[in-house]
Design a protein around this motif. Structure first.
Motif, mmCIF file in Angstrom:
data_model
loop_
_atom_site.group_PDB
_atom_site.id
_atom_site.type_symbol
_atom_site.label_atom_id
_atom_site.label_comp_id
_atom_site.label_asym_id
_atom_site.label_seq_id
_atom_site.Cartn_x
_atom_site.Cartn_y
_atom_site.Cartn_z
ATOM 1 N N ALA A 1 0.858 -1.186 0.000
ATOM 2 C CA ALA A 1 0.000 0.000 0.000
ATOM 3 C C ALA A 1 0.894 1.236 0.000
ATOM 4 N N THR A 2 0.451 2.284 -0.685
ATOM 5 C CA THR A 2 1.210 3.528 -0.771
ATOM 6 C C THR A 2 0.494 4.609 0.024
ATOM 7 N N ALA B 1 7.450 4.524 7.658
ATOM 8 C CA ALA B 1 6.256 3.675 7.668
ATOM 9 C C ALA B 1 6.138 2.851 6.398
ATOM 10 N N VAL B 2 5.875 1.554 6.577
ATOM 11 C CA VAL B 2 5.622 0.648 5.465
ATOM 12 C C VAL B 2 4.236 0.052 5.685
ATOM 13 N N MET B 3 3.358 0.218 4.707
ATOM 14 C CA MET B 3 1.961 -0.197 4.825
ATOM 15 C C MET B 3 1.650 -1.393 3.945
ATOM 16 N N ALA B 4 0.592 -2.122 4.330
ATOM 17 C CA ALA B 4 0.135 -3.244 3.510
ATOM 18 C C ALA B 4 -1.363 -3.435 3.671
ATOM 19 N N PRO C 1 -2.312 2.941 14.429
ATOM 20 C CA PRO C 1 -3.480 3.264 13.608
ATOM 21 C C PRO C 1 -3.588 2.367 12.376
ATOM 22 N N THR C 2 -4.797 2.168 11.930
ATOM 23 C CA THR C 2 -5.086 1.451 10.696
ATOM 24 C C THR C 2 -6.027 2.306 9.867
ATOM 25 N N THR C 3 -6.242 1.920 8.644
ATOM 26 C CA THR C 3 -7.201 2.609 7.792
ATOM 27 C C THR C 3 -7.774 1.589 6.818
ATOM 28 N N THR C 4 -8.540 2.056 5.873
ATOM 29 C CA THR C 4 -9.045 1.184 4.817
ATOM 30 C C THR C 4 -8.719 1.807 3.468
ATOM 31 N N GLY C 5 -8.681 0.961 2.458
ATOM 32 C CA GLY C 5 -8.375 1.427 1.120
ATOM 33 C C GLY C 5 -9.040 0.550 0.076
ATOM 34 N N THR C 6 -8.803 0.890 -1.168
ATOM 35 C CA THR C 6 -9.432 0.194 -2.288
ATOM 36 C C THR C 6 -8.388 -0.381 -3.221
ATOM 37 N N VAL C 7 -8.616 -1.631 -3.626
ATOM 38 C CA VAL C 7 -7.803 -2.268 -4.666
ATOM 39 C C VAL C 7 -8.760 -2.581 -5.810
ATOM 40 N N LEU D 1 0.230 -0.788 9.330
ATOM 41 C CA LEU D 1 1.690 -0.744 9.344
ATOM 42 C C LEU D 1 2.223 -2.169 9.400
ATOM 43 N N THR D 2 3.362 -2.417 8.758
ATOM 44 C CA THR D 2 3.955 -3.754 8.772
ATOM 45 C C THR D 2 5.235 -3.756 9.595
ATOM 46 N N ASP D 3 5.711 -4.955 9.867
ATOM 47 C CA ASP D 3 6.966 -5.116 10.597
ATOM 48 C C ASP D 3 8.160 -4.591 9.810
ATOM 49 N N ALA D 4 7.970 -4.279 8.542
ATOM 50 C CA ALA D 4 9.048 -3.689 7.744
ATOM 51 C C ALA D 4 9.229 -2.205 8.066
#
Length: 109
Positions: free
Chosen positions: A30-31, A52-55, A91-97, A69-72
């Motif tokens: 995720a970007t 921050a690295v997201m997925a 924190p978390t969020t939602t997104g669209t693929v 957020l990921t362990d990376a």
């Protein structure tokens, strides 16, 4: 002389973020679009920041997909070695693929 053990201070993450809409590519990457994430507990004068690295939670398509957020994710800066990053409660969020659009040209005779 006495022996001392210095334990790095645990920092946690607060704030919020949004992610860019993604075209399905088979990965969970995720970007970040808007980054308002903060480290909650560092010493104010220390040079430490969050990389921050997201997925997404899965590589599948969909709307409202959880992103976290990921362990990376890492800490950077001159004082980063004085800290350990904890993602607990981050924190978390939602997104669209979305599915990649497939175009076709039809010739009529």
């Amino acid at each position: 002389p006495a022996d001392f053990t210095i334990t790095p201070m645990v920092v946690t993450v607060g704030g919020s973020f949004t992610v860019m809409e993604k075209i399905h590519d088979g990965t969970t990457i995720a970007t970040i679009d808007v980054n308002a994430l903060t480290l909650l507990t560092p010493v104010a004068s220390d040079d430490v920041t969050l990389n921050a690295v997201m997925a997404f939670d899965s590589a599948g398509i969909g709307e409202g997909k959880p992103v976290m957020l990921t362990d990376a994710s890492t800490l950077t800066g001159a004082d980063a070695g004085n800290y350990t990053l904890s993602l607990e409660g981050a924190p978390t969020t939602t997104g669209t693929v979305r599915l990649r659009a497939i175009g076709a040209v039809i010739y009529l005779q």
